[in-house]
Design an enzyme around this catalytic site. Structure first.
Site, PDB file in Angstrom:
ATOM      1  N   LYS A  27      -6.089 -37.614  64.150  1.00 55.57           N
ATOM      2  CA  LYS A  27      -7.218 -38.322  64.755  1.00 55.57           C
ATOM      3  C   LYS A  27      -8.327 -38.530  63.728  1.00 55.57           C
ATOM      4  CE  LYS A  27      -6.528 -37.769  69.625  1.00 55.57           C
ATOM      5  NZ  LYS A  27      -5.847 -36.506  69.965  1.00 55.57           N
ATOM      6  N   ARG A  28      -8.347 -37.651  62.704  1.00 55.04           N
ATOM      7  CA  ARG A  28      -9.434 -37.808  61.727  1.00 55.04           C
ATOM      8  C   ARG A  28      -9.073 -38.794  60.603  1.00 55.04           C
ATOM      9  NH1 ARG A  28      -7.044 -33.173  61.734  1.00 55.04           N
ATOM     10  NH2 ARG A  28      -5.817 -32.540  59.945  1.00 55.04           N
TER      11      ARG A  28
END
Ligand code: GLU
Length: 283
Positions: free
Chosen positions: A253-254
């Site tokens: 997600k990052r």
């Protein structure tokens, strides 16, 4: 039986192109089966989930053109579609598992487990195999009336093959005790584990096929043991291949630059996001 599929994002960050493609596939399979698509927010990791990410996920997926007919934003017969609001149901399921005699309370720390570990665990599945020497005797915890502030684990049938057919990956077999060990069903912070919650909700919501990323394929073996212990029929399975970045790493997600939000801000259209190669997206 009418097809019921689901999208089940965890709002710990903005969704990326990998989620977009897995969810688009789930939506496509529901559409092709003339079925229902459900949206469920899986926000039990209270330390890392944020309401703003939950709202952004819904917005991003709508922007991509995905439609669902049950969910937190549209309601439906299985409200609430948000796991943090479903704790009484998860406690009921803990009661059933407890009554089945398959789970035990566990006070071993991660350190205890690591100290005992001889078997390495695969990179795909971060959970180390719980050493059998740390198991209590059968019947431990039988007197408990509720989970309390304890971890609870499912005692897996050592050596048993758990097989299932995957609509995308083909036939799968995992060996209990070798490929995965006694897994958490309840956490001492008062929340169910992912495995318990997802099985409880897929069953409660009448899901007939689970479409998700291939990173969860080993979890399916654990979940099949839960279905069996609970006496429930399991859904069908379809695990979508994971999308790798240009360095061959799994998207997280990052991963910057590949969130749906950012791509959208940079002028990409939904069609481009769903069909372009990673090279085209990762400039
Ligand atoms: N909530 C999980 C995730 O975002 C997916 C769960 C599932 O599809 O079973 O990784």
């Amino acid at each position: 039986m009418a097809y019921r599929g689901r999208l089940a994002p965890t709002p710990t960050g903005h969704l990326h192109v990998g989620h977009a493609r897995t969810f688009a596939l789930a939506a496509q399979r529901a559409r092709e089966a003339n079925g229902i698509l459900i949206y469920r927010t899986e926000d039990l990791d209270t330390g890392r989930c944020r309401p703003e990410f939950a709202a952004a996920a819904i917005e991003d997926l709508h922007w991509l053109g995905l439609k669902w007919s049950e969910g937190p934003d549209v309601g439906g017969p299985h409200t609430p579609y948000v796991q943090s609001l479903r704790l009484p149901w998860f406690r009921d399921v803990w009661q059933c598992l407890h009554a089945s005699g398959n789970i035990y309370p566990c006070d071993k720390s991660r350190k205890d487990v690591e100290r005992c570990l001889s078997a390495p665990h695969t990179e795909d599945d971060a959970e180390p195999i719980f050493p059998t020497e740390l198991r209590p005797s059968v019947g431990a915890g039988r007197e408990a009336r509720e989970p309390g502030a304890m971890n609870w684990r499912f005692r897996v049938p050592d050596g048993e093959s758990i097989s299932f057919h995957d609509a995308i990956q083909g036939p799968q077999t995992f060996i209990a005790g070798k490929d995965f060990g006694d897994f958490l069903v309840w956490r001492k912070d008062g929340f169910p584990s992912y495995e318990l919650a997802v099985v409880a909700d897929d069953h409660a919501m009448g899901v007939t096929e689970v479409v998700r990323g291939a990173d969860l394929i080993l979890s399916t073996a654990r979940q099949l043991l839960l279905y069996r212990a609970l006496g429930w029929t399991s859904p069908a399975w379809a695990h979508a291949p994971l999308i790798l970045d240009n360095n061959g790493k799994r998207l997280a997600k990052r991963t910057s630059g590949l969130s749906i939000r950012e791509l959208r801000k940079n002028g990409y259209t939904p069609t481009e996001i769903l069909s372009a190669s990673m090279e085209n997206l990762q400039k």
